[in-house]
Scaffold this active site. Structure first.
Site, PDB file in Angstrom:
ATOM      1  N   CYS A  13     -16.142   2.829   0.914  1.00  0.00           N
ATOM      2  CA  CYS A  13     -15.020   1.930   1.236  1.00  0.00           C
ATOM      3  C   CYS A  13     -14.578   2.081   2.686  1.00  0.00           C
ATOM      4  O   CYS A  13     -13.963   1.179   3.237  1.00  0.00           O
ATOM      5  CB  CYS A  13     -13.860   2.183   0.285  1.00  0.00           C
ATOM      6  SG  CYS A  13     -13.309   3.897   0.265  1.00  0.00           S
TER       7      CYS A  13
ATOM      8  N   HIS B 169      -7.438   0.744  -6.243  1.00  0.00           N
ATOM      9  CA  HIS B 169      -7.628  -0.005  -4.987  1.00  0.00           C
ATOM     10  C   HIS B 169      -8.315  -1.331  -5.347  1.00  0.00           C
ATOM     11  O   HIS B 169      -9.482  -1.564  -5.022  1.00  0.00           O
ATOM     12  CB  HIS B 169      -8.493   0.825  -4.031  1.00  0.00           C
ATOM     13  CG  HIS B 169      -8.463   0.354  -2.612  1.00  0.00           C
ATOM     14  ND1 HIS B 169      -7.660  -0.674  -2.161  1.00  0.00           N
ATOM     15  CD2 HIS B 169      -9.167   0.785  -1.514  1.00  0.00           C
ATOM     16  CE1 HIS B 169      -7.861  -0.857  -0.869  1.00  0.00           C
ATOM     17  NE2 HIS B 169      -8.764   0.000  -0.455  1.00  0.00           N
TER      18      HIS B 169
ATOM     19  N   ASP C 228     -16.702   8.248  -1.373  1.00  0.00           N
ATOM     20  CA  ASP C 228     -15.427   8.077  -0.656  1.00  0.00           C
ATOM     21  C   ASP C 228     -15.054   9.457  -0.105  1.00  0.00           C
ATOM     22  O   ASP C 228     -15.678  10.473  -0.468  1.00  0.00           O
ATOM     23  CB  ASP C 228     -14.369   7.561  -1.655  1.00  0.00           C
ATOM     24  CG  ASP C 228     -13.002   7.346  -1.023  1.00  0.00           C
ATOM     25  OD1 ASP C 228     -12.917   7.179   0.209  1.00  0.00           O
ATOM     26  OD2 ASP C 228     -11.999   7.339  -1.777  1.00  0.00           O
TER      27      ASP C 228
ATOM     28  N   ARG D  58       0.873  -1.185   0.000  1.00  0.00           N
ATOM     29  CA  ARG D  58       0.000   0.000   0.000  1.00  0.00           C
ATOM     30  C   ARG D  58       0.903   1.227   0.000  1.00  0.00           C
ATOM     31  O   ARG D  58       1.785   1.351   0.849  1.00  0.00           O
ATOM     32  CB  ARG D  58      -0.903   0.037   1.228  1.00  0.00           C
ATOM     33  CG  ARG D  58      -1.528   1.425   1.427  1.00  0.00           C
ATOM     34  CD  ARG D  58      -2.565   1.494   2.524  1.00  0.00           C
ATOM     35  NE  ARG D  58      -3.804   0.859   2.096  1.00  0.00           N
ATOM     36  CZ  ARG D  58      -4.990   1.088   2.654  1.00  0.00           C
ATOM     37  NH1 ARG D  58      -5.103   1.925   3.663  1.00  0.00           N
ATOM     38  NH2 ARG D  58      -6.073   0.483   2.215  1.00  0.00           N
TER      39      ARG D  58
ATOM     40  N   ARG E  47     -14.096  -7.375   2.839  1.00  0.00           N
ATOM     41  CA  ARG E  47     -12.675  -7.150   2.509  1.00  0.00           C
ATOM     42  C   ARG E  47     -11.852  -8.386   2.895  1.00  0.00           C
ATOM     43  O   ARG E  47     -10.946  -8.792   2.178  1.00  0.00           O
ATOM     44  CB  ARG E  47     -12.121  -5.935   3.281  1.00  0.00           C
ATOM     45  CG  ARG E  47     -12.749  -4.589   2.934  1.00  0.00           C
ATOM     46  CD  ARG E  47     -12.529  -4.200   1.487  1.00  0.00           C
ATOM     47  NE  ARG E  47     -11.134  -4.309   1.081  1.00  0.00           N
ATOM     48  CZ  ARG E  47     -10.144  -3.482   1.455  1.00  0.00           C
ATOM     49  NH1 ARG E  47     -10.400  -2.436   2.210  1.00  0.00           N
ATOM     50  NH2 ARG E  47      -8.910  -3.658   1.022  1.00  0.00           N
TER      51      ARG E  47
ATOM     52  N   GLN F 196     -10.282  -3.857  -2.888  1.00  0.00           N
ATOM     53  CA  GLN F 196     -11.582  -3.304  -2.467  1.00  0.00           C
ATOM     54  C   GLN F 196     -12.679  -3.672  -3.486  1.00  0.00           C
ATOM     55  O   GLN F 196     -13.852  -3.859  -3.115  1.00  0.00           O
ATOM     56  CB  GLN F 196     -11.453  -1.777  -2.339  1.00  0.00           C
ATOM     57  CG  GLN F 196     -12.722  -1.060  -1.946  1.00  0.00           C
ATOM     58  CD  GLN F 196     -12.994  -1.077  -0.445  1.00  0.00           C
ATOM     59  OE1 GLN F 196     -12.121  -0.808   0.355  1.00  0.00           O
ATOM     60  NE2 GLN F 196     -14.227  -1.388  -0.080  1.00  0.00           N
TER      61      GLN F 196
HETATM   62  N1  NVA Z   1      -9.465   7.476  -1.432  1.00  0.00           N
HETATM   63  C1  NVA Z   1      -9.136   6.996  -0.112  1.00  0.00           C
HETATM   64  C2  NVA Z   1      -9.470   5.535  -0.003  1.00  0.00           C
HETATM   65  C3  NVA Z   1      -9.251   4.948   1.374  1.00  0.00           C
HETATM   66  C4  NVA Z   1      -9.582   3.496   1.448  1.00  0.00           C
HETATM   67  C5  NVA Z   1      -7.671   7.245   0.175  1.00  0.00           C
HETATM   68  O1  NVA Z   1      -6.849   6.981  -0.711  1.00  0.00           O
HETATM   69  O2  NVA Z   1      -7.354   7.734   1.246  1.00  0.00           O
HETATM   70  N1   CP Z   2     -11.194   0.675   2.698  1.00  0.00           N
HETATM   71  C1   CP Z   2      -9.925   0.603   3.148  1.00  0.00           C
HETATM   72  O1   CP Z   2      -8.989   0.347   2.383  1.00  0.00           O
HETATM   73  O2   CP Z   2      -9.772   0.829   4.473  1.00  0.00           O
HETATM   74  P1   CP Z   2      -8.387   0.986   5.252  1.00  0.00           P
HETATM   75  O3   CP Z   2      -7.746   2.266   4.779  1.00  0.00           O
HETATM   76  O4   CP Z   2      -8.751   1.005   6.690  1.00  0.00           O
HETATM   77  O5   CP Z   2      -7.498  -0.186   4.900  1.00  0.00           O
END
Ligand code: NVA
Ligand code: CP
Length: 349
Positions: free
Chosen positions: A291, A154, A250, A127, A336, A157
């Site tokens: 999400c 992502h 989101d 990540r 998830r 997800q």
């Molecule tokens: N768009 C958000 C998704 C988090 C799961 C981020 O990248 O922070």
């Molecule tokens: N939806 C998601 O990826 O959540 P986290 O950032 O908690 O992993």
């Protein structure tokens, strides 16, 4: 298309014969553009199967003796916990590398990190920031690499989200799926591609500044021609939400973006908040998805700061919708884990 696939479509689910043909062992899972509709459907089916096993208490520790590395350059609750629980259920060991606790990026390049971890682990989750970093990791690791979120995509997800929609709506093909808010980042991009792959009607409903890039929209449209999907970009909430099956949103500011963008984002995206009015245009049994994490009340540090600065008590979704009867966000969060387990199992078994 082989007769095997015809059978598969006819029955609407994977058969034993096709399961054998659907060999994803050794594959990376970096973005859904790399996967066919049949492969994506297979992963959704496998997630459902593993979920059922877990619920029934049937052990499925078939990957005993394997180990995985979890690299997180950004924070996480769901993704990290899902990888760790899923690895444990499959009988695997896991090592978590937090955003500050490794040499990655500071003293050691991604290419070198990939070649080190690839010698010790059977699979690597990453990540972080740009998609090209996870692609580079995958190029040199020699073991499957799973994208646990980048700025652009992502993908894990997506399998959870599609499983959740299928559980609640009974189908995916032909559904009207509306994404409201920041549609040019990881979630908007991924959902557009996934809907295109699965023959759904994707609508990005937002200020045109936040539409997905022309390049990605063109790719999604190419896929859509093959699957019967449609891709629509609109700034009209009424047009977008009319007869919607699913409305998704989101956060307006994603991890890694500077705090200075909040003011502009709120001004640009407040008209695209998911609220009771938006839902009123949709089908009576519309589903609300997110999400997570979500800003729907003042129970978070950032939520409080935004309230003090801008007077907003809720952002991308109102508390009423988040907590209301249409919301399926916690089923989505649970899925998830089942879907990440399926992705690891399919690529490592
Ligand atoms: N768009 C958000 C998704 C988090 C799961 C981020 O990248 O922070
Ligand atoms: N939806 C998601 O990826 O959540 P986290 O950032 O908690 O992993």
């Amino acid at each position: 298309m082989t007769s095997g696939f015809f059978l598969y479509r006819l029955k609407g689910k994977i058969t034993k014969k096709e399961e054998k043909n659907m060999d994803l062992k050794g594959r990376n899972f970096l973005k859904l553009l790399d996967y066919s509709p049949e492969e994506i459907t297979y992963l959704i089916d496998l997630s459902a199967e593993l979920k059922e096993k877990k619920k029934k208490g049937i052990l499925h520790d078939e990957l005993r003796g394997k180990n995985i590395a979890l690299i997180f350059e950004k924070t996480s609750t769901r993704t990290r916990c899902s990888f760790e629980v899923a690895a444990s259920d499959l009988g695997m060991g896991s090592t978590y590398l937090d955003p500050t606790g490794s040499q990655i990026g500071k003293k050691e390049s991604i290419r070198d990190t990939a070649r080190v971890l690839g010698r010790m682990y059977d699979g690597i989750e990453y990540r972080g920031f740009e998609q090209e970093i996870v692609e580079e990791l995958a190029k040199y690791a020699g073991v499957p690499v799973w994208n646990g979120l980048t700025n652009e995509f992502h993908p894990t997800q997506m399998i959870a989200d599609m499983l959740t929609i299928r559980e609640h709506c009974g189908t995916l093909k032909g559904l009207k799926f509306v994404y409201m808010g920041d549609a040019r980042y990881n979630m908007g991009n991924s959902l557009m591609v996934t809907c295109a792959k699965l023959g759904m009607h994707f609508v990005a409903c937002t200020n045109p500044k936040y539409y997905p890039s022309d390049e990605l929209v063109a790719k999604a449209n190419d896929v859509a021609k093959e699957t019967g999907a449609t891709i629509t970009l609109t700034d009209s909430v009424e047009e977008a939400c009319k007869d919607a099956d699913v409305i998704y949103t989101d956060v307006w500011v994603s991890m890694g973006e500077p705090d200075e963008v909040w003011k502009e984002r709120i001004e640009d995206l407040l008209p695209y908040q998911v609220n009771a009015k938006a839902l009123s245009y949709a089908k009576k049994d519309v589903k609300f998805m997110h999400c997570l994490p979500a800003f729907h009340d003042l129970e978070t540090k950032i939520g409080k700061e935004i309230y003090e600065k801008f007077g907003l008590k809720e952002m991308e979704v109102t508390d009423e919708v988040f907590e209301g009867e249409h919301s399926i966000v916690f089923d989505e969060a649970e899925n998830r884990m089942h879907s990440i387990k399926a992705i690891m199992y399919a690529t490592l078994k």
